[in-house]
Scaffold this motif. Structure first.
Motif, PDB file in Angstrom:
ATOM      1  N   UNK A  82      40.113  26.858  47.154  1.00  9.83           N
ATOM      2  CA  UNK A  82      41.510  26.705  46.755  1.00  9.83           C
ATOM      3  C   UNK A  82      42.311  27.866  47.341  1.00  9.83           C
ATOM      4  N   UNK A  83      43.640  27.753  47.416  1.00 13.47           N
ATOM      5  CA  UNK A  83      44.456  28.885  47.873  1.00 13.47           C
ATOM      6  C   UNK A  83      44.519  29.973  46.795  1.00 13.47           C
ATOM      7  N   UNK A  84      44.963  31.182  47.164  1.00  9.37           N
ATOM      8  CA  UNK A  84      45.116  32.244  46.162  1.00  9.37           C
ATOM      9  C   UNK A  84      46.134  31.847  45.095  1.00  9.37           C
ATOM     10  N   UNK A  85      45.848  32.207  43.853  1.00 11.29           N
ATOM     11  CA  UNK A  85      46.737  31.900  42.736  1.00 11.29           C
ATOM     12  C   UNK A  85      46.832  33.112  41.812  1.00 11.29           C
ATOM     13  N   UNK A  86      47.721  33.007  40.834  1.00 12.33           N
ATOM     14  CA  UNK A  86      47.875  34.034  39.803  1.00 12.33           C
ATOM     15  C   UNK A  86      47.046  33.608  38.598  1.00 12.33           C
ATOM     16  N   UNK A  87      45.949  34.299  38.331  1.00  9.75           N
ATOM     17  CA  UNK A  87      45.043  33.913  37.256  1.00  9.75           C
ATOM     18  C   UNK A  87      45.631  34.171  35.872  1.00  9.75           C
ATOM     19  N   UNK A  88      46.751  34.861  35.801  1.00  9.37           N
ATOM     20  CA  UNK A  88      47.414  35.093  34.523  1.00  9.37           C
ATOM     21  C   UNK A  88      48.424  33.995  34.195  1.00  9.37           C
ATOM     22  N   UNK A  89      48.604  33.050  35.106  1.00  6.64           N
ATOM     23  CA  UNK A  89      49.633  32.026  34.941  1.00  6.64           C
ATOM     24  C   UNK A  89      49.015  30.725  34.434  1.00  6.64           C
ATOM     25  N   UNK A 127      34.585  35.243  21.457  1.00  3.26           N
ATOM     26  CA  UNK A 127      35.161  35.961  22.587  1.00  3.26           C
ATOM     27  C   UNK A 127      34.538  35.396  23.862  1.00  3.26           C
ATOM     28  N   UNK A 128      35.378  35.110  24.837  1.00  3.94           N
ATOM     29  CA  UNK A 128      34.926  34.500  26.087  1.00  3.94           C
ATOM     30  C   UNK A 128      35.265  35.429  27.248  1.00  3.94           C
ATOM     31  N   UNK A 129      34.221  35.906  27.922  1.00  5.88           N
ATOM     32  CA  UNK A 129      34.371  36.766  29.094  1.00  5.88           C
ATOM     33  C   UNK A 129      34.033  35.927  30.312  1.00  5.88           C
ATOM     34  N   UNK A 130      34.974  35.785  31.232  1.00  6.11           N
ATOM     35  CA  UNK A 130      34.712  34.950  32.398  1.00  6.11           C
ATOM     36  C   UNK A 130      34.895  35.743  33.690  1.00  6.11           C
ATOM     37  N   UNK A 131      33.979  35.490  34.611  1.00  2.00           N
ATOM     38  CA  UNK A 131      34.003  36.116  35.933  1.00  2.00           C
ATOM     39  C   UNK A 131      34.446  35.064  36.942  1.00  2.00           C
ATOM     40  N   UNK A 132      35.402  35.435  37.792  1.00  2.00           N
ATOM     41  CA  UNK A 132      36.081  34.440  38.623  1.00  2.00           C
ATOM     42  C   UNK A 132      36.012  34.787  40.099  1.00  2.00           C
ATOM     43  N   UNK A 133      35.738  33.750  40.883  1.00  2.00           N
ATOM     44  CA  UNK A 133      35.939  33.784  42.333  1.00  2.00           C
ATOM     45  C   UNK A 133      37.174  32.933  42.601  1.00  2.00           C
ATOM     46  N   UNK A 134      38.270  33.616  42.906  1.00  2.00           N
ATOM     47  CA  UNK A 134      39.535  32.927  43.139  1.00  2.00           C
ATOM     48  C   UNK A 134      40.680  33.838  42.771  1.00  2.00           C
ATOM     49  N   UNK A 135      41.891  33.337  42.919  1.00  2.00           N
ATOM     50  CA  UNK A 135      43.054  34.145  42.590  1.00  2.00           C
ATOM     51  C   UNK A 135      43.419  35.120  43.692  1.00  2.00           C
ATOM     52  N   UNK A 136      44.370  36.011  43.378  1.00  2.00           N
ATOM     53  CA  UNK A 136      44.869  36.988  44.350  1.00  2.00           C
ATOM     54  C   UNK A 136      44.815  38.402  43.783  1.00  2.00           C
ATOM     55  N   UNK A 137      43.894  38.642  42.836  1.00  2.00           N
ATOM     56  CA  UNK A 137      43.840  39.920  42.125  1.00  2.00           C
ATOM     57  C   UNK A 137      42.821  40.864  42.761  1.00  2.00           C
TER      58      UNK A 137
END
Length: 213
Positions: A82-89, A127-137
């Motif tokens: 996918x393209x870079x995105x804002x993971x806070x949005x 509590x959910x801790x998630x590790x992500x490949x994606x976004x623009x951070x």
């Protein structure tokens, strides 16, 4: 997944097995997040992921013997991103792969043994801790989840949107403390998602050699 899985397996040859790896075969099921949207998961020793303008997650409960997990290692690969995105949005946070670690206070873990993922996410003690490949951070950035009750979920950005194959080694205690404060309780479940619906794009990815320790 024919192109991705051989890459994933090749990367894993040099990846040390610290204990038995988590299988993506029996015990995993798909949970739709939208009524008419679903990814295509290939379950087995590794998890193949195909997402075409869609979103859903695959999840499993963990045995009590895994509740004390405080670190994890895995291998993942992305062939189409996918393209870079804002993971806070909220509603604009597409990502290639998210790996979720679901924690409950130990005194509640046993009582929730039959709960599904939707029920767990409705528990304000989860509590959910998630590790992500994606976004623009920046790698390592901790981002509060825009979904669910405030303070329940947090994202750790590991890799920005793009392709390749990598191994990861994470310290769950350190990242949990940075995200939520305190120390993690019992690790009662795992989930994996891919999200391409907001950008109407496509993902071809895989995850495997997941080891909890």
């Amino acid at each position: 997944m024919r192109l991705i899985l051989p890459v994933l397996l090749a990367v894993s040859i040099a990846f040390p097995a610290l204990s038995g790896p988590v299988s993506f075969g029996n015990g995993w099921s798909e949970q739709r997040l939208k009524l008419f949207s679903s990814n295509d998961y290939s379950f087995g020793d590794n998890l193949g992921i195909r997402s075409d303008g869609s979103v859903s997650l695959a999840w499993t409960r963990l045995a009590q013997s895994e509740w004390g997990t405080r670190a994890a290692t895995w291998v993942w690969s992305v062939e189409q991103s996918v393209p870079p995105t804002d993971l806070a949005r909220k509603g604009g946070d597409d990502r290639n792969i998210s790996l979720y670690f679901v924690f409950l206070p130990e005194d509640q873990a046993e009582a929730s043994a039959g709960a599904g993922i939707r029920s767990l996410l409705g528990n304000d003690q989860v509590r959910v801790l998630q590790y992500v490949w994606g976004g623009n951070h920046d790698p390592g950035q901790v981002i509060p989840s825009p979904y669910g009750p405030a303070g329940q979920g947090a994202t750790v950005a590991l890799r920005q949107a793009g392709t390749g194959a990598y191994t990861e080694d994470v310290d769950l205690t350190r990242d949990y403390t940075a995200a939520f404060g305190g120390t993690p309780g019992a690790l009662v479940g795992l989930a994996v998602s891919a999200d391409s619906d907001d950008t109407d794009s496509a993902i071809r990815a895989a995850l495997g050699r997941l080891v909890l320790r």
